[in-house]
Design an enzyme around this catalytic site. Structure first.
Site, PDB file in Angstrom:
ATOM      1  N   LYS A 106     103.131 -63.055  27.055  1.00  0.00           N
ATOM      2  CA  LYS A 106     103.359 -62.276  25.586  1.00  0.00           C
ATOM      3  C   LYS A 106     102.032 -60.821  25.999  1.00  0.00           C
ATOM      4  O   LYS A 106     101.142 -61.374  26.381  1.00  0.00           O
ATOM      5  CB  LYS A 106     102.676 -63.396  24.676  1.00  0.00           C
ATOM      6  CG  LYS A 106     101.995 -63.003  23.484  1.00  0.00           C
ATOM      7  CD  LYS A 106     103.290 -63.436  22.819  1.00  0.00           C
ATOM      8  CE  LYS A 106     103.786 -63.002  21.170  1.00  0.00           C
ATOM      9  NZ  LYS A 106     104.707 -64.278  20.697  1.00  0.00           N
TER      10      LYS A 106
HETATM   11  N1  GLU Z   1     107.344 -61.718  19.114  1.00  0.00           N
HETATM   12  C1  GLU Z   1     108.287 -62.581  18.713  1.00  0.00           C
HETATM   13  C2  GLU Z   1     108.117 -64.449  19.703  1.00  0.00           C
HETATM   14  O1  GLU Z   1     106.737 -64.593  19.574  1.00  0.00           O
HETATM   15  C3  GLU Z   1     110.364 -62.422  19.615  1.00  0.00           C
HETATM   16  C4  GLU Z   1     110.056 -62.188  21.666  1.00  0.00           C
HETATM   17  C5  GLU Z   1     111.130 -61.880  22.250  1.00  0.00           C
HETATM   18  O2  GLU Z   1     111.710 -61.236  21.547  1.00  0.00           O
HETATM   19  O3  GLU Z   1     110.674 -62.170  23.576  1.00  0.00           O
HETATM   20  O4  GLU Z   1     109.139 -65.418  19.285  1.00  0.00           O
END
Ligand code: GLU
Length: 475
Positions: A106
């Site tokens: 993240k």
């Molecule tokens: N930010 C989104 C999540 O928390 C998508 C992550 C992604 O598509 O890699 O799942």
């Protein structure tokens, strides 16, 4: 709110510990899976409005049991290391549960996107991307970001372009980030994906009579009263699909400036438009407004959808929440302590690691599309249509020999003859993923008496898969 200082990670880890307590894993492996592998912090300056402004950003890699690692990049003032690490760990469990072949990561940047003009945001985003790309923290084979709170297609297009400027000979450059716009290597259905996944998750839940009964609900989604917190990308799509396609009644909507309520249902698309025009829900016609929106989390409804921030249901309000079913469209909206309080009262929670996995699932499809350099359905679609046509022609020919010839309706022919395009394939793949993951989770929930809830079951499924991949590597 869940504490900014250690609260969110501690909360996810408490949930993790509860699950591993019911599993047979060595203490060493339990620790290895729990910890966040690395967090990179960067501070960089950007000259804006005649002055140098310093921004702080993070990219956290929770687990590299599979690579690339995957997870969004969040732009918000509240971003800090603990939050990014907690969110990265959730990505690991989420990816394992829905079988997208990624580790968890993240990113976050402390910035308020509303304070800057688009061209300024572009400069900031490109500079942040530059810092991550030069350390391979954005890379199609190693680390693939995506949108999250405060970011969307626009930022992903800048990041992809920045990568391609820096790695001009990487033929797979487009796969360095997902959630790109259609005209820049994106995939149909990615914007709606997380909300769509919430809808598919609820549909799947409602297919199981025992599960509905556990929440004291029956029937279908039709007419169910829904309260949603956050009409951003996830909350808006989820609420709008549930209202338009499943007959749910969205009785309450909570936004930054407060909450609106109408027992007869609010028109989600109209509320969305109102927010865009007026910057909030206040003044939406035909609804009662309360500047303290969080009170609506405690209102009577059938389904509560927290789709905004983490930690909004905490020990301070958990006992007042009346919804019998909560689906976590956001990451971490219920703290671990609140989770236990709700569970004691028999509230059913469809947990984040499953409920909001639609986004990363469709990101996976986009990444595969980018690596294969071809749009889904391009080779098969017309072939499929021609084969269907052969069948329709033959049926019509046979019918002509009958005494009372029958015909196929135009509607049937239109629907049957149409080969699947990219959007249909994406939705079908997402639906299949959501059903399979729910099946795996409920199997553990129902068949192991000591497993108290869907969340623990989801963690157990995810952790067993991660453990298996570590064990396969000889760890
Ligand atoms: N930010 C989104 C999540 O928390 C998508 C992550 C992604 O598509 O890699 O799942």
């Amino acid at each position: 709110m869940q504490g900014k200082h250690g609260g969110f990670s501690a909360s996810v880890n408490a949930m993790y510990d509860k699950a591993v307590g019911l599993m047979d894993l060595s203490p060493g492996l339990i620790e290895k899976i729990r910890v966040c592998n690395a967090t990179y912090t960067v501070r960089f300056g950007v000259r804006l409005r005649g002055e140098i402004h310093t921004f702080t950003g993070y990219r956290s890699v929770h687990s590299e049991h599979m690579e690339p690692v995957k997870g969004g990049i969040r732009f918000a003032m509240a971003v800090d290391q603990d939050e990014v690490e907690a969110l990265a760990s959730l990505m690991t469990y989420k990816c394992a549960l829905v079988e997208t072949p990624f580790g968890g990561s993240k990113g976050g940047l402390c910035v308020d996107p509303r304070q800057w003009e688009p061209h300024e945001m572009e400069q900031i985003t490109r500079r942040f991307a530059y810092e991550l790309i030069k350390r391979d923290l954005i890379n199609p084979a190693q680390n693939v970001p995506a949108p999250d709170m405060g970011t969307g297609e626009r930022e992903m297009a800048w990041i992809a372009d920045q990568y391609k400027r820096m790695k001009t000979t990487d033929i797979n450059g487009n796969a360095c980030v997902t959630g790109k716009p259609a005209n820049a290597g994106g995939i149909a259905g990615r914007v709606e994906a997380t909300g769509r996944g919430v809808q598919y998750a609820l549909r799947e839940f409602f297919r199981h009579p025992e599960d509905k009964a556990a929440a004291g609900l029956d029937g279908t989604l039709d007419g169910k009263r829904v309260i949603v917190q956050g009409l951003g990308n996830v909350g808006f799509h989820a609420a709008s699909f549930l209202e338009r396609e499943d007959g749910c009644k969205v009785t309450g909507i909570i936004e930054r400036d407060g909450g609106i309520y109408n027992p007869d249902g609010l028109e989600v698309d109209m509320v969305h438009l109102h927010i865009r025009e007026h910057g909030g829900v206040k003044g939406f016609p035909g609804a009662t407004f309360d500047a303290d929106g969080s009170k609506l989390l405690e209102a009577e409804c059938d389904i509560l959808i927290p789709a905004a921030l983490e930690g909004v249901i905490h020990p301070g309000n958990a006992d007042r929440v009346k919804a019998p079913l909560i689906i976590e469209a956001a990451n971490g909206p219920i703290t671990s302590d609140a989770n236990d309080m709700l569970q004691k009262r028999g509230v059913i929670i469809i947990p984040d690691l499953y409920a909001n996995a639609g986004g990363v699932t469709v990101s996976y499809f986009e990444w595969v599309k980018n690596l294969s350099h071809i749009r889904f359905g391009r080779m098969q679609r017309r072939a499929e249509e021609s084969r269907h046509q052969v069948l329709v022609d033959e049926l019509e020919r046979l019918s002509k020999n009958k005494e009372v010839p029958w015909t196929l309706s135009d509607d049937f022919k239109r629907n049957y003859l149409r080969g699947a395009g990219e959007l249909e394939l994406v939705r079908s793949g997402l639906d299949d993923t959501m059903r399979a993951a729910y099946g795996a989770m409920r199997e553990v929930w129902h068949h192991r008496e000591e497993v108290p809830d869907l969340r623990t079951a989801g963690f157990i499924v995810a952790i067993s898969r991660i453990a298996a991949s570590y064990q396969a590597k000889g760890l």
